[in-house]
Scaffold this motif. Structure first.
Motif, PDB file in Angstrom:
ATOM      1  N   PHE A 173      14.197  40.280   8.540  1.00 58.75           N
ATOM      2  CA  PHE A 173      15.418  39.931   9.270  1.00 58.75           C
ATOM      3  C   PHE A 173      15.082  39.616  10.727  1.00 58.75           C
ATOM      4  CE2 PHE A 173      19.972  41.593  10.228  1.00 58.75           C
ATOM      5  CZ  PHE A 173      20.484  40.317  10.112  1.00 58.75           C
ATOM      6  N   ILE A 174      14.281  40.477  11.346  1.00 57.88           N
ATOM      7  CA  ILE A 174      13.878  40.263  12.738  1.00 57.88           C
ATOM      8  C   ILE A 174      13.059  38.984  12.861  1.00 57.88           C
ATOM      9  CG2 ILE A 174      12.433  41.182  14.606  1.00 57.88           C
ATOM     10  CD1 ILE A 174      13.337  44.005  13.657  1.00 57.88           C
ATOM     11  N   HIS A 175      12.164  38.754  11.907  1.00 61.95           N
ATOM     12  CA  HIS A 175      11.347  37.544  11.917  1.00 61.95           C
ATOM     13  C   HIS A 175      12.232  36.306  11.949  1.00 61.95           C
ATOM     14  CE1 HIS A 175       9.262  34.227   9.742  1.00 61.95           C
ATOM     15  NE2 HIS A 175       8.261  34.577  10.523  1.00 61.95           N
ATOM     16  N   TYR A 176      13.259  36.285  11.121  1.00 57.03           N
ATOM     17  CA  TYR A 176      14.158  35.130  11.111  1.00 57.03           C
ATOM     18  C   TYR A 176      14.815  34.929  12.474  1.00 57.03           C
ATOM     19  CZ  TYR A 176      18.278  32.287  10.557  1.00 57.03           C
ATOM     20  OH  TYR A 176      19.229  31.311  10.748  1.00 57.03           O
ATOM     21  N   LEU A 177      15.271  36.009  13.076  1.00 54.16           N
ATOM     22  CA  LEU A 177      15.973  35.896  14.359  1.00 54.16           C
ATOM     23  C   LEU A 177      15.071  35.381  15.476  1.00 54.16           C
ATOM     24  CD1 LEU A 177      18.035  39.207  14.250  1.00 54.16           C
ATOM     25  CD2 LEU A 177      18.911  36.874  13.990  1.00 54.16           C
ATOM     26  N   CYS A 178      13.776  35.455  15.285  1.00 49.07           N
ATOM     27  CA  CYS A 178      12.830  34.965  16.293  1.00 49.07           C
ATOM     28  C   CYS A 178      12.477  33.490  16.108  1.00 49.07           C
ATOM     29  CB  CYS A 178      11.544  35.801  16.253  1.00 49.07           C
ATOM     30  SG  CYS A 178      11.767  37.524  16.748  1.00 49.07           S
ATOM     31  N   GLN A 179      13.017  32.856  15.063  1.00 47.49           N
ATOM     32  CA  GLN A 179      12.658  31.477  14.761  1.00 47.49           C
ATOM     33  C   GLN A 179      13.601  30.488  15.441  1.00 47.49           C
ATOM     34  OE1 GLN A 179       9.737  31.406  13.259  1.00 47.49           O
ATOM     35  NE2 GLN A 179      10.034  33.643  13.232  1.00 47.49           N
ATOM     36  N   PRO A 180      13.143  29.257  15.682  1.00 46.25           N
ATOM     37  CA  PRO A 180      14.000  28.241  16.287  1.00 46.25           C
ATOM     38  C   PRO A 180      15.271  27.981  15.492  1.00 46.25           C
ATOM     39  CG  PRO A 180      11.716  27.539  16.363  1.00 46.25           C
ATOM     40  CD  PRO A 180      11.739  28.785  15.525  1.00 46.25           C
ATOM     41  N   GLY A 181      15.207  28.154  14.179  1.00 43.03           N
ATOM     42  CA  GLY A 181      16.381  27.930  13.355  1.00 43.03           C
ATOM     43  C   GLY A 181      17.505  28.907  13.607  1.00 43.03           C
ATOM     44  N   ALA A 182      17.211  30.007  14.297  1.00 39.83           N
ATOM     45  CA  ALA A 182      18.238  30.998  14.639  1.00 39.83           C
ATOM     46  C   ALA A 182      18.804  30.761  16.029  1.00 39.83           C
ATOM     47  CB  ALA A 182      17.644  32.403  14.536  1.00 39.83           C
ATOM     48  N   ALA A 183      18.569  29.583  16.588  1.00 36.04           N
ATOM     49  CA  ALA A 183      18.965  29.300  17.973  1.00 36.04           C
ATOM     50  C   ALA A 183      20.433  29.582  18.285  1.00 36.04           C
ATOM     51  CB  ALA A 183      18.621  27.844  18.318  1.00 36.04           C
ATOM     52  N   PRO A 184      21.377  29.347  17.366  1.00 38.98           N
ATOM     53  CA  PRO A 184      22.777  29.629  17.715  1.00 38.98           C
ATOM     54  C   PRO A 184      23.126  31.116  17.742  1.00 38.98           C
ATOM     55  CG  PRO A 184      22.606  27.982  15.946  1.00 38.98           C
ATOM     56  CD  PRO A 184      21.275  28.643  16.074  1.00 38.98           C
ATOM     57  N   ILE A 185      22.225  31.958  17.267  1.00 43.46           N
ATOM     58  CA  ILE A 185      22.551  33.380  17.124  1.00 43.46           C
ATOM     59  C   ILE A 185      22.124  34.138  18.375  1.00 43.46           C
ATOM     60  CG2 ILE A 185      22.304  35.454  15.722  1.00 43.46           C
ATOM     61  CD1 ILE A 185      21.489  33.658  13.392  1.00 43.46           C
ATOM     62  N   THR A 186      23.076  34.550  19.169  1.00 41.79           N
ATOM     63  CA  THR A 186      22.806  35.402  20.321  1.00 41.79           C
ATOM     64  C   THR A 186      24.054  36.225  20.619  1.00 41.79           C
ATOM     65  OG1 THR A 186      21.858  35.483  22.549  1.00 41.79           O
ATOM     66  CG2 THR A 186      23.512  33.774  22.140  1.00 41.79           C
ATOM     67  N   GLY A 187      23.847  37.411  21.130  1.00 44.65           N
ATOM     68  CA  GLY A 187      24.945  38.308  21.423  1.00 44.65           C
ATOM     69  C   GLY A 187      25.528  38.970  20.189  1.00 44.65           C
ATOM     70  N   ALA A 188      24.783  38.960  19.095  1.00 44.16           N
ATOM     71  CA  ALA A 188      25.299  39.478  17.832  1.00 44.16           C
ATOM     72  C   ALA A 188      24.774  40.881  17.554  1.00 44.16           C
ATOM     73  CB  ALA A 188      24.911  38.550  16.683  1.00 44.16           C
ATOM     74  N   ALA A 189      25.615  41.678  16.915  1.00 45.13           N
ATOM     75  CA  ALA A 189      25.204  42.965  16.364  1.00 45.13           C
ATOM     76  C   ALA A 189      25.195  42.788  14.854  1.00 45.13           C
ATOM     77  CB  ALA A 189      26.153  44.075  16.783  1.00 45.13           C
ATOM     78  N   LEU A 190      24.025  42.618  14.288  1.00 49.23           N
ATOM     79  CA  LEU A 190      23.880  42.154  12.916  1.00 49.23           C
ATOM     80  C   LEU A 190      23.568  43.325  11.985  1.00 49.23           C
ATOM     81  CD1 LEU A 190      21.787  39.067  13.949  1.00 49.23           C
ATOM     82  CD2 LEU A 190      24.105  38.993  13.033  1.00 49.23           C
ATOM     83  N   SER A 191      24.478  43.575  11.073  1.00 52.10           N
ATOM     84  CA  SER A 191      24.329  44.698  10.150  1.00 52.10           C
ATOM     85  C   SER A 191      23.374  44.355   9.020  1.00 52.10           C
ATOM     86  CB  SER A 191      25.683  45.086   9.556  1.00 52.10           C
ATOM     87  OG  SER A 191      26.569  45.525  10.570  1.00 52.10           O
ATOM     88  N   ILE A 192      22.515  45.293   8.687  1.00 48.71           N
ATOM     89  CA  ILE A 192      21.677  45.214   7.487  1.00 48.71           C
ATOM     90  C   ILE A 192      21.714  46.620   6.904  1.00 48.71           C
ATOM     91  CG2 ILE A 192      19.629  45.390   8.986  1.00 48.71           C
ATOM     92  CD1 ILE A 192      18.064  43.979   6.691  1.00 48.71           C
ATOM     93  N   ASP A 193      22.801  46.918   6.180  1.00 48.61           N
ATOM     94  CA  ASP A 193      23.109  48.317   5.876  1.00 48.61           C
ATOM     95  C   ASP A 193      23.804  48.522   4.535  1.00 48.61           C
ATOM     96  OD1 ASP A 193      25.679  47.380   6.272  1.00 48.61           O
ATOM     97  OD2 ASP A 193      26.108  48.608   8.035  1.00 48.61           O
ATOM     98  N   PHE A 194      23.658  47.578   3.603  1.00 52.53           N
ATOM     99  CA  PHE A 194      24.297  47.671   2.288  1.00 52.53           C
ATOM    100  C   PHE A 194      25.809  47.840   2.384  1.00 52.53           C
ATOM    101  CE2 PHE A 194      19.956  49.128   0.933  1.00 52.53           C
ATOM    102  CZ  PHE A 194      19.724  48.126   0.016  1.00 52.53           C
ATOM    103  N   GLY A 195      26.394  47.457   3.516  1.00 53.60           N
ATOM    104  CA  GLY A 195      27.842  47.460   3.657  1.00 53.60           C
ATOM    105  C   GLY A 195      28.446  48.764   4.143  1.00 53.60           C
ATOM    106  N   ILE A 196      27.617  49.735   4.560  1.00 56.98           N
ATOM    107  CA  ILE A 196      28.164  51.031   4.932  1.00 56.98           C
ATOM    108  C   ILE A 196      29.053  50.943   6.164  1.00 56.98           C
ATOM    109  CG2 ILE A 196      26.238  51.780   6.394  1.00 56.98           C
ATOM    110  CD1 ILE A 196      26.604  54.585   5.183  1.00 56.98           C
ATOM    111  N   SER A 197      28.805  49.969   7.031  1.00 50.81           N
ATOM    112  CA  SER A 197      29.634  49.840   8.246  1.00 50.81           C
ATOM    113  C   SER A 197      30.830  48.919   8.039  1.00 50.81           C
ATOM    114  CB  SER A 197      28.785  49.326   9.409  1.00 50.81           C
ATOM    115  OG  SER A 197      28.305  48.013   9.146  1.00 50.81           O
ATOM    116  N   ALA A 198      31.022  48.431   6.812  1.00 49.30           N
ATOM    117  CA  ALA A 198      32.122  47.497   6.550  1.00 49.30           C
ATOM    118  C   ALA A 198      33.469  48.209   6.483  1.00 49.30           C
ATOM    119  CB  ALA A 198      31.884  46.740   5.246  1.00 49.30           C
ATOM    120  N   GLY A 199      33.454  49.500   6.203  1.00 49.10           N
ATOM    121  CA  GLY A 199      34.695  50.251   6.122  1.00 49.10           C
ATOM    122  C   GLY A 199      34.751  51.052   4.837  1.00 49.10           C
ATOM    123  N   TYR A 200      35.818  51.801   4.685  1.00 41.52           N
ATOM    124  CA  TYR A 200      35.953  52.678   3.515  1.00 41.52           C
ATOM    125  C   TYR A 200      37.190  52.314   2.733  1.00 41.52           C
ATOM    126  CZ  TYR A 200      32.436  55.509   5.806  1.00 41.52           C
ATOM    127  OH  TYR A 200      31.277  55.937   6.397  1.00 41.52           O
TER     128      TYR A 200
END
Length: 256
Positions: free
Chosen positions: A229-256
């Motif tokens: 995931f981090i590798h992708y965010l370091c690539q030029p193709g991720a250029a539009p992605i900044t200021g994001a808090a990106l979850s990688i958590d199997f949905g635990i922070s999505a709600g109950y």
């Protein structure tokens, strides 16, 4: 793409080392910064064994002077600085009424203060490189975790720090994102289970997984998944992605 200089604070830890190995596969120059000792030496050796250029630097992120010094050392060694990954972290849980001042200071210093001053020192170099900053936060930086108020405060602060700096640094061409993992198969999970699991550390880990929506299918996230995931965010193709808090958590922070 090849030949960028990557500084990973907390680079001897599970996520830090996995990230170093993933970026080393692209022939990046890897600087692992962590507390001195055999763990750091072994981490550097693992990356060097892939054929990548790697170095280990001593760093206690609680020290502002040490943060500034390690950024200068990384830049001098690598000929610049392109990527900063803040992966250092410590866990604390327990009743808020029982938290001691030194515990608060440790968690906030490692999880938040160190990240800020590493970024502060790195800004001129990352500006020259149009670089990337990745802060490893947590699902606990997005939603509250009962019994982990101090940890939540540190990671929530890191998430909002990420957003504020993304706005401030965008004119300099620097992207800043927070990766927010759920429970991950790292030495930290094992520490949590040993420290807070009483005489049943395996039961502690089962209780953690019991919060996930997958039920019996729930598992801990692999460090390689975080690293990809981090590798992708370091690539030029991720250029539009900044200021994001990106979850990688199997949905635990999505709600109950």
């Amino acid at each position: 793409m090849a030949g960028r200089t990557v500084l990973i604070a907390g680079g001897a830890g599970g996520m830090g080392l996995a990230t170093g190995l993933r970026l080393a596969a692209d022939d990046e120059r890897i600087v692992l910064a962590d507390l001195p000792g055999a763990k750091l030496d072994e981490a550097v050796s693992k990356i060097a064994a892939t054929g990548a250029n790697a170095i280990g630097l001593r760093l206690d992120v609680r020290s502002v002077a040490a943060c500034r010094g390690v950024v200068d050392q990384a830049r001098e060694w690598g000929g610049g600085l392109d990527i900063l990954v803040n992966a250092a972290g410590v866990w604390l849980e327990g009743a808020a009424s029982e938290v001691r001042e030194e515990q608060w200071d440790l968690v906030l210093d490692v999880n938040l203060k160190g990240a800020f001053f590493l970024i502060s020192a790195a800004i001129p170099h990352l500006s020259a490189a149009q670089g990337v900053i990745i802060n490893i936060a947590s699902d606990a930086g997005i939603v509250g975790n009962s019994g982990a108020a101090v940890y939540c405060a540190s990671k929530g602060g890191l998430v909002l720090l990420t957003k504020a700096l993304a706005l401030e640094l965008a004119p300099h061409g620097i992207r800043v994102n927070a990766v927010c993992p759920g429970d991950t198969a790292t030495p930290m999970i094992e520490y949590q289970a040993r420290t807070y699991g009483g005489d049943d550390p395996d039961g502690y880990k089962r209780r953690l997984l019991g919060h996930y929506p997958q039920g019996e299918r729930a598992r801990f996230i692999g460090v390689e998944e975080i690293a990809s995931f981090i590798h992708y965010l370091c690539q030029p193709g991720a250029a539009p992605i900044t200021g994001a808090a990106l979850s990688i958590d199997f949905g635990i922070s999505a709600g109950y």
